[in-house]
Write a protein that holds these residues in place. Structure first.
Motif, PDB file in Angstrom:
ATOM      1  N   LEU A   1       6.779  17.079  10.682  1.00  0.00           N
ATOM      2  CA  LEU A   1       7.093  15.973   9.781  1.00  0.00           C
ATOM      3  C   LEU A   1       5.807  15.430   9.171  1.00  0.00           C
ATOM      4  O   LEU A   1       4.792  15.274   9.857  1.00  0.00           O
ATOM      5  CB  LEU A   1       7.815  14.853  10.539  1.00  0.00           C
ATOM      6  CG  LEU A   1       9.074  15.263  11.317  1.00  0.00           C
ATOM      7  CD1 LEU A   1       9.725  14.038  11.942  1.00  0.00           C
ATOM      8  CD2 LEU A   1      10.061  15.988  10.412  1.00  0.00           C
ATOM      9  N   THR A   2       5.843  15.118   7.897  1.00  0.00           N
ATOM     10  CA  THR A   2       4.706  14.513   7.215  1.00  0.00           C
ATOM     11  C   THR A   2       5.197  13.353   6.357  1.00  0.00           C
ATOM     12  O   THR A   2       6.378  13.279   6.015  1.00  0.00           O
ATOM     13  CB  THR A   2       3.972  15.518   6.304  1.00  0.00           C
ATOM     14  OG1 THR A   2       4.908  16.065   5.366  1.00  0.00           O
ATOM     15  CG2 THR A   2       3.353  16.640   7.123  1.00  0.00           C
ATOM     16  N   VAL A   3       4.268  12.450   6.031  1.00  0.00           N
ATOM     17  CA  VAL A   3       4.627  11.301   5.208  1.00  0.00           C
ATOM     18  C   VAL A   3       3.675  11.213   4.023  1.00  0.00           C
ATOM     19  O   VAL A   3       2.468  11.432   4.154  1.00  0.00           O
ATOM     20  CB  VAL A   3       4.599   9.991   6.028  1.00  0.00           C
ATOM     21  CG1 VAL A   3       3.229   9.733   6.621  1.00  0.00           C
ATOM     22  CG2 VAL A   3       5.042   8.805   5.170  1.00  0.00           C
ATOM     23  N   GLU A   4       4.227  10.937   2.875  1.00  0.00           N
ATOM     24  CA  GLU A   4       3.438  10.643   1.685  1.00  0.00           C
ATOM     25  C   GLU A   4       3.682   9.192   1.305  1.00  0.00           C
ATOM     26  O   GLU A   4       4.822   8.730   1.292  1.00  0.00           O
ATOM     27  CB  GLU A   4       3.828  11.558   0.531  1.00  0.00           C
ATOM     28  CG  GLU A   4       3.419  13.011   0.724  1.00  0.00           C
ATOM     29  CD  GLU A   4       3.720  13.857  -0.502  1.00  0.00           C
ATOM     30  OE1 GLU A   4       4.155  13.264  -1.526  1.00  0.00           O
ATOM     31  OE2 GLU A   4       3.523  15.080  -0.441  1.00  0.00           O
ATOM     32  N   ARG A   5       2.602   8.462   1.005  1.00  0.00           N
ATOM     33  CA  ARG A   5       2.697   7.053   0.648  1.00  0.00           C
ATOM     34  C   ARG A   5       2.442   6.859  -0.837  1.00  0.00           C
ATOM     35  O   ARG A   5       1.583   7.514  -1.416  1.00  0.00           O
ATOM     36  CB  ARG A   5       1.683   6.221   1.443  1.00  0.00           C
ATOM     37  CG  ARG A   5       1.990   6.103   2.925  1.00  0.00           C
ATOM     38  CD  ARG A   5       0.842   5.398   3.638  1.00  0.00           C
ATOM     39  NE  ARG A   5       1.194   5.013   4.997  1.00  0.00           N
ATOM     40  CZ  ARG A   5       1.122   5.819   6.035  1.00  0.00           C
ATOM     41  NH1 ARG A   5       0.708   7.069   5.867  1.00  0.00           N
ATOM     42  NH2 ARG A   5       1.451   5.400   7.238  1.00  0.00           N
ATOM     43  N   ALA A   6       3.169   5.947  -1.433  1.00  0.00           N
ATOM     44  CA  ALA A   6       2.928   5.534  -2.813  1.00  0.00           C
ATOM     45  C   ALA A   6       2.544   4.061  -2.781  1.00  0.00           C
ATOM     46  O   ALA A   6       3.328   3.220  -2.319  1.00  0.00           O
ATOM     47  CB  ALA A   6       4.174   5.739  -3.673  1.00  0.00           C
ATOM     48  N   ARG A   7       1.324   3.748  -3.198  1.00  0.00           N
ATOM     49  CA  ARG A   7       0.811   2.383  -3.092  1.00  0.00           C
ATOM     50  C   ARG A   7       1.642   1.413  -3.915  1.00  0.00           C
ATOM     51  O   ARG A   7       1.988   1.678  -5.074  1.00  0.00           O
ATOM     52  CB  ARG A   7      -0.644   2.335  -3.545  1.00  0.00           C
ATOM     53  CG  ARG A   7      -1.305   0.968  -3.377  1.00  0.00           C
ATOM     54  CD  ARG A   7      -2.690   0.949  -4.008  1.00  0.00           C
ATOM     55  NE  ARG A   7      -3.568   1.931  -3.380  1.00  0.00           N
ATOM     56  CZ  ARG A   7      -4.791   2.185  -3.833  1.00  0.00           C
ATOM     57  NH1 ARG A   7      -5.238   1.573  -4.913  1.00  0.00           N
ATOM     58  NH2 ARG A   7      -5.546   3.072  -3.211  1.00  0.00           N
ATOM     59  N   ALA A   8       1.955   0.276  -3.338  1.00  0.00           N
ATOM     60  CA  ALA A   8       2.666  -0.780  -4.062  1.00  0.00           C
ATOM     61  C   ALA A   8       1.671  -1.581  -4.898  1.00  0.00           C
ATOM     62  O   ALA A   8       0.470  -1.607  -4.612  1.00  0.00           O
ATOM     63  CB  ALA A   8       3.374  -1.702  -3.070  1.00  0.00           C
ATOM     64  N   ASP A   9       2.167  -2.231  -5.936  1.00  0.00           N
ATOM     65  CA  ASP A   9       1.323  -3.087  -6.751  1.00  0.00           C
ATOM     66  C   ASP A   9       0.953  -4.336  -5.958  1.00  0.00           C
ATOM     67  O   ASP A   9       1.838  -5.048  -5.441  1.00  0.00           O
ATOM     68  CB  ASP A   9       2.051  -3.502  -8.029  1.00  0.00           C
ATOM     69  CG  ASP A   9       2.238  -2.336  -8.988  1.00  0.00           C
ATOM     70  OD1 ASP A   9       1.443  -1.382  -8.922  1.00  0.00           O
ATOM     71  OD2 ASP A   9       3.195  -2.385  -9.791  1.00  0.00           O
ATOM     72  N   ARG A  10      -0.348  -4.582  -5.837  1.00  0.00           N
ATOM     73  CA  ARG A  10      -0.803  -5.772  -5.125  1.00  0.00           C
ATOM     74  C   ARG A  10      -0.530  -6.997  -5.986  1.00  0.00           C
ATOM     75  O   ARG A  10      -0.773  -7.006  -7.200  1.00  0.00           O
ATOM     76  CB  ARG A  10      -2.291  -5.670  -4.797  1.00  0.00           C
ATOM     77  CG  ARG A  10      -2.779  -6.771  -3.847  1.00  0.00           C
ATOM     78  CD  ARG A  10      -4.215  -6.571  -3.423  1.00  0.00           C
ATOM     79  NE  ARG A  10      -4.617  -7.568  -2.449  1.00  0.00           N
ATOM     80  CZ  ARG A  10      -4.448  -7.472  -1.144  1.00  0.00           C
ATOM     81  NH1 ARG A  10      -3.901  -6.382  -0.651  1.00  0.00           N
ATOM     82  NH2 ARG A  10      -4.832  -8.439  -0.323  1.00  0.00           N
ATOM     83  N   ALA A  11      -0.043  -8.047  -5.355  1.00  0.00           N
ATOM     84  CA  ALA A  11       0.328  -9.250  -6.098  1.00  0.00           C
ATOM     85  C   ALA A  11      -0.899 -10.097  -6.428  1.00  0.00           C
ATOM     86  O   ALA A  11      -1.954  -9.983  -5.797  1.00  0.00           O
ATOM     87  CB  ALA A  11       1.332 -10.072  -5.283  1.00  0.00           C
ATOM     88  N   ASN A  12      -0.734 -10.947  -7.404  1.00  0.00           N
ATOM     89  CA  ASN A  12      -1.812 -11.838  -7.831  1.00  0.00           C
ATOM     90  C   ASN A  12      -1.889 -13.065  -6.920  1.00  0.00           C
ATOM     91  O   ASN A  12      -0.934 -13.414  -6.227  1.00  0.00           O
ATOM     92  CB  ASN A  12      -1.575 -12.307  -9.262  1.00  0.00           C
ATOM     93  CG  ASN A  12      -1.635 -11.167 -10.257  1.00  0.00           C
ATOM     94  OD1 ASN A  12      -2.286 -10.150 -10.012  1.00  0.00           O
ATOM     95  ND2 ASN A  12      -0.947 -11.319 -11.385  1.00  0.00           N
ATOM     96  N   VAL A  13      -3.026 -13.720  -6.978  1.00  0.00           N
ATOM     97  CA  VAL A  13      -3.196 -15.038  -6.365  1.00  0.00           C
ATOM     98  C   VAL A  13      -3.110 -16.060  -7.478  1.00  0.00           C
ATOM     99  O   VAL A  13      -3.787 -15.938  -8.511  1.00  0.00           O
ATOM    100  CB  VAL A  13      -4.543 -15.159  -5.630  1.00  0.00           C
ATOM    101  CG1 VAL A  13      -4.700 -16.564  -5.052  1.00  0.00           C
ATOM    102  CG2 VAL A  13      -4.630 -14.123  -4.508  1.00  0.00           C
ATOM    103  N   LEU A  14      -2.254 -17.045  -7.290  1.00  0.00           N
ATOM    104  CA  LEU A  14      -1.999 -18.049  -8.320  1.00  0.00           C
ATOM    105  C   LEU A  14      -2.610 -19.387  -7.930  1.00  0.00           C
ATOM    106  O   LEU A  14      -2.873 -19.659  -6.757  1.00  0.00           O
ATOM    107  CB  LEU A  14      -0.493 -18.211  -8.537  1.00  0.00           C
ATOM    108  CG  LEU A  14       0.300 -16.930  -8.784  1.00  0.00           C
ATOM    109  CD1 LEU A  14       1.783 -17.253  -8.942  1.00  0.00           C
ATOM    110  CD2 LEU A  14      -0.223 -16.180 -10.000  1.00  0.00           C
TER     111      LEU A  14
END
Length: 660
Positions: free
Chosen positions: A154-167
């Motif tokens: 078994l292997t896993v591939e990750r897709a990075r999520a968009d990092r949120a802004n600081v408001l």
């Protein structure tokens, strides 16, 4: 070992060959209980699949199967480390035709991210009961994952999520992806014999360690790009075009989350960069190599919220990658913005105030009506520490706001007489006023005059009316709570409970072992302005999100309170009104008359100077706190002349900027 089918055949032979034996067997059967079911075996199997220890697994093949299962599980799950499954028995079905056969359904749960959703699936195992009434399972790779066959992993591939802004306040974007230039030696752009000289030339231009950088270049692969520095686009301190034109240098453009300027609340907001080995190890699989994570400050404390959840695709395939089968997939979940109370305009004004101050310095502004921290700037002299929120310094005469409250609670009023001699001696130690103290304000003077002119000896002379416990209660009423949990790394203040004699005398004027941060003293001013105890707020929790605790690295400098928590004595509106009058007197007749012509609402203030260091080489921490309308401000400089002369002009600069 004899299995169920073999035992049936043997029973038939006995029935044919000897009626006496049959009778005996029948009699024994009538007296014995039902043979054991497979529950014990199925639980042992689930436990072994969970732990990876198959020594006690109920396999028909004994140690051979256990060894095969161990090897297969290790190889199959290696690509999912550090994740590991939890395996439980879902159901067990006895064969209706043969009670010595059964099928168990095993439920797998993999906690693959920080959401409530898990990767789940079921596998099935065959069991049989032998002639000794012991149940055994048949080993198969398909026990590990759906339809898994020998050799599959078994292997896993990750897709990075968009990092949120600081408001910031009003939803203003503070930290967002901004263009940067990654400058470094690209070894494909320059011949090997010239790489060392190129690395040293670039290092010299950037004023970084040439020996260390050249060593990195030398040890990197023959086609490597070795980054020397990351420069935000438009940074006036670097001529990116000229640097990129140097031999062997490549300019790799990228975007990373950044505040509007390099200085903007940097010690508080922190930084973002590639995950370190330590962060990856502590993340339990949530962060992998190459991910962007918060490295310090709020970016690190609220990293899980900001970075979101990566997309995952888990695949089964042969070890060489052939014949892949997708077993699980989930799309990335973008991060949730982190909302702070920082006002961009006021933070920029505060940063401008401390920009040219060499010693550690800070400006903190709070909105009293809400407790919102509008600005918290720390000067470069703090060497990256958030002096504004974590600094621990003797507050000097700004603490007389708390001492005055303790005296008011003892029965004094603003017009009560106090004694202000040139010198007062406590247990052999002499205390004096600051050198420029006005001589016409010595002798018997009302409390309001002693406060306005910051007469140390008057407050020390009145020490018997304000015990150390009374000082602690007064400080707590004004927001100096050493045990406050604010949702971000912070120290407000601390007044020791075991002070007496000269230590208690020093406490009356904010020295000795009394400590406060600029945030803490801004909170004191805010509490006076509001007429009630203020608890500062910098982070607005996201809907449904739990408050994140600061990391140990961020709280290490905040220290431990000297005493156990005690109830906060509420500040009353009448007490606050009197304190406000006393602080206004500092502006109208005391050491802060220079604030009289500041535009906008009238200003009330308090100066502060606290000596520190060795005798013969004493230096001064200098402070000023002020109130103007719905704004409370604290200004601090680690080493200066006096509160009024060093911190005062900085306070005035900020108040004028705040008026626009």
């Amino acid at each position: 070992m004899t299995f169920a089918g073999e035992r049936v055949a043997r029973t038939r032979r006995i029935l044919v060959g000897g009626t006496v034996l049959v009778a005996v067997a029948a009699g024994l059967a009538a007296c014995s209980s039902e043979p054991p079911g497979p529950d014990s075996a199925t639980k042992a199997l689930a436990a072994a699949l969970t732990s990876g220890n198959f020594a006690k697994a109920p396999f028909a093949g004994g140690t051979a199967d256990a060894s095969a299962a161990t090897a297969a599980r290790t190889a199959a799950y290696e690509g999912l480390a550090p994740w590991a499954p939890q395996v439980a028995v879902v159901s067990t079905t006895i064969d209706e035709q043969d009670k010595d056969l059964a099928t168990v359904t095993l439920g797998y749960t993999w906690d693959v991210d920080e959401s409530d959703a898990d990767w789940t699936y079921e596998t099935h195992a065959k069991l049989a009961r032998d002639d000794e009434d012991v149940w055994h399972a048949t080993w198969s790779p398909s026990l590990l994952a759906p339809d898994l066959v020998a050799g599959e992993v078994l292997t896993v591939e990750r897709a990075r999520a968009d990092r949120a802004n600081v408001l910031g306040a009003g939803g203003a974007v503070i930290v967002e992806p901004r263009l940067v230039h990654r400058l470094g030696i690209d070894k494909t752009r320059i011949a090997a014999p010239e790489q060392d000289a190129a690395a040293r030339e670039l290092a010299g231009a950037l004023e970084i360690d040439a020996e260390a950088y050249a060593g990195k270049v030398a040890s990197a692969g023959e086609k490597a790009f070795i980054e020397a520095i990351t420069v935000r686009d438009g940074d006036p301190n670097y001529d990116v075009a000229a640097l990129a034109a140097m031999p062997g240098v490549n300019d790799v453009t990228d975007t990373i989350p950044l505040a509007p300027t390099r200085q903007f609340a940097r010690p508080i907001l922190g930084t973002v960069g590639p995950a370190t080995a330590e962060i990856i190890e502590k993340s339990d699989g949530a962060v992998s190599d190459g991910d962007l994570t918060g490295l310090s400050g709020l970016q690190r404390q609220y990293d899980a919220q900001l970075r979101g959840l990566p997309g995952l695709t888990i695949t089964a395939a042969q070890a060489d990658g052939t014949a892949p089968r997708q077993l699980y997939t989930v799309e990335p979940t973008p991060g949730t913005p982190l909302t702070t109370t920082l006002d961009v305009g006021l933070q920029n004004a505060a940063e401008s105030v401390v920009a040219t101050i060499a010693p550690a310095s800070a400006v903190v502004a709070i909105r009293p009506s809400t407790g919102d921290v509008l600005a918290a700037a720390s000067g470069a002299g703090g060497e990256g520490m958030s002096t504004a929120t974590l600094g621990q310094f003797a507050p000097g005469s700004t603490f007389k706001v708390a001492s005055a409250l303790a005296l008011l609670r003892s029965g004094m009023t603003a017009d009560s007489d106090t004694t202000c001699p040139a010198t007062v001696t406590v247990d052999g130690r002499s205390f004096t006023n600051f050198p420029e103290y006005p001589t016409d304000k010595l002798g018997t003077i009302p409390l309001r005059t002693a406060f306005a002119n910051s007469c140390n000896t008057a407050f020390i002379s009145a020490r018997d009316a304000a015990s150390q416990d009374a000082l602690i209660d007064a400080a707590g009423s004004l927001g100096l709570d050493p045990h406050a949990a604010l949702g971000f790394p912070a120290f407000l203040g601390d007044v020791p409970g075991d002070s007496d004699g000269t230590d208690h005398a020093a406490s009356m004027i904010g020295q000795g072992r009394v400590l406060a941060s600029p945030l803490g003293m801004a909170t004191v001013a805010a509490s006076v302005a509001r007429g009630a105890t203020v608890v500062p707020r910098l982070v607005v929790p996201a809907d449904g999100a739990a408050t994140q605790e600061p990391t140990p690295d961020d709280t290490a400098s905040s220290g431990e309170p000297t005493d156990a928590p005690r109830p906060i004595v509420p500040l009353t509106a009448d007490e606050a009104a009197t304190l406000h009058q006393l602080m206004r007197g500092v502006v109208t007749e005391g050491g802060a008359t220079f604030l009289l012509d500041v535009p906008g609402d009238e200003v009330a203030a308090k100066t502060g100077t606290a000596q520190f260091g060795e005798a013969g080489n004493l230096q001064n921490h200098v402070w000023m706190i002020a109130i103007q309308g719905d704004l409370a401000v604290a200004v601090f400089v680690d080493v200066g002349e006096y509160g009024s002369t060093t911190a005062g002009p900085l306070l005035e600069q900020f108040l004028r900027a705040a008026q626009g």
